[in-house]
Design an enzyme around this catalytic site. Structure first.
Site, PDB file in Angstrom:
ATOM      1  N   HIS A   1       4.050   4.161   4.646  1.00 20.87           N
ATOM      2  CA  HIS A   1       3.854   3.881   6.335  1.00 20.87           C
ATOM      3  C   HIS A   1       3.675   5.031   6.945  1.00 20.87           C
ATOM      4  O   HIS A   1       4.276   6.465   6.257  1.00 20.87           O
ATOM      5  CB  HIS A   1       4.727   2.644   6.409  1.00 20.87           C
ATOM      6  CG  HIS A   1       5.305   3.028   8.052  1.00 20.87           C
ATOM      7  ND1 HIS A   1       4.095   2.075   8.704  1.00 20.87           N
ATOM      8  CD2 HIS A   1       5.220   4.297   8.708  1.00 20.87           C
ATOM      9  CE1 HIS A   1       4.478   2.232   9.986  1.00 20.87           C
ATOM     10  NE2 HIS A   1       5.374   3.579   9.858  1.00 20.87           N
TER      11      HIS A   1
ATOM     12  N   ASN B   1       0.938  -0.674   0.397  1.00 21.90           N
ATOM     13  CA  ASN B   1       0.023  -0.146  -0.104  1.00 21.90           C
ATOM     14  C   ASN B   1       0.811   1.280  -0.053  1.00 21.90           C
ATOM     15  O   ASN B   1       0.333   2.087   0.196  1.00 21.90           O
ATOM     16  CB  ASN B   1      -0.629   0.291   1.160  1.00 21.90           C
ATOM     17  CG  ASN B   1      -0.168  -0.144   2.611  1.00 21.90           C
ATOM     18  OD1 ASN B   1       0.861  -0.425   2.315  1.00 21.90           O
ATOM     19  ND2 ASN B   1      -1.267  -0.356   3.638  1.00 21.90           N
TER      20      ASN B   1
END
Ligand code: ATP
Ligand code: MG
Length: 138
Positions: free
Chosen positions: A116, A113
Site C-alpha cells: 500500500h 496486491n
C-alpha cells in the site's frame, strides 16, 4: 528534505515471505525508513484505515484481508516520497503493473496486491499518524 509517505507490506506479501526482499528494494531505491513495525490489525482498525473506501464494493473483502494476518507498516522518507513510492509499487492491478515494480514481482491480484502507498501528502500525514506516534519517527 523530509517528504514522507506511508507504506504497508500487506498480509499476502508477509505470508509469502517477501518482507525482506521488499525492504531491500525500498532501501535500494533510496528511501530512508523513518519508522517500521509488524502489526496485526483488527477488523475495526482496518475499517478505520480504509474509511475513505467505505461503501465501495470491495470494502468488506479489503478490510477482512488486511486484518487476516500480520503486515508491516512504514513511514518512508525521500524527495517526492508519495510519487516515488507509488512508482516503485506499480499499478493497483498487478496485471497492469510495469516490469520492475513491486506489484509486478510480488502481487497476485488486485485485492491482494502486496503493498500500500499513500495517494497524497495530506493522506500520508494522516496515515502515518494512524499507526505511529511522533516519538516513533526516527
Ligand atoms: P493502496 O491504497 O492499497 O496503495 P491503490 O491506491 O493503488 O492501493 P485504491 O484505489 O486506493 O488503490 O484501493 C485500495 C485497495 O483496495 C487496493 O490496493 C486493493 O487492495 C483494493 N482494491 C481496489 N480496487 C479493487 C477491486 N476492484 N477489487 C478488489 N480490491 C480492490
Ligand atoms: Mg489508495
Amino acid at each position: 528534505m523530509n517528504d514522507l509517505t506511508f507504506g504497508i507490506i500487506k498480509p499476502d506479501a508477509v505470508r509469502a515471505g517477501h518482507t525482506g526482499k521488499i525492504i531491500d528494494r525500498i532501501i535500494a531505491d533510496g528511501f530512508r525508513i523513518r519508522a517500521m513495525k509488524l502489526i496485526h490489525m483488527t477488523l475495526e482498525e482496518a475499517e478505520g484505515f480504509y474509511a475513505v473506501h467505505r461503501g465501495r464494493p470491495f470494502f468488506t473483502e479489503l478490510t477482512r484481508f488486511m486484518s487476516s494476518a500480520p503486515c508491516v507498516v512504514m513511514a518512508l522518507e525521500k524527495e517526492g516520497a508519495v510519487k516515488a513510492w507509488r512508482d516503485l509499487m506499480g499499478a493497483t492491478d498487478p496485471a497492469k503493473a510495469d516490469e520492475g515494480t513491486l506489484r509486478k514481482e510480488f502481487a497476485n491480484s488486485i485485492g491482494e496486491n502486496a503493498v500500500h502507498g499513500s495517494d497524497s501528502e495530506e493522506n500520508a500525514q494522516i496515515e502515518i499518524a494512524y499507526f505511529f506516534s511522533q516519538i516513533e519517527l526516527v
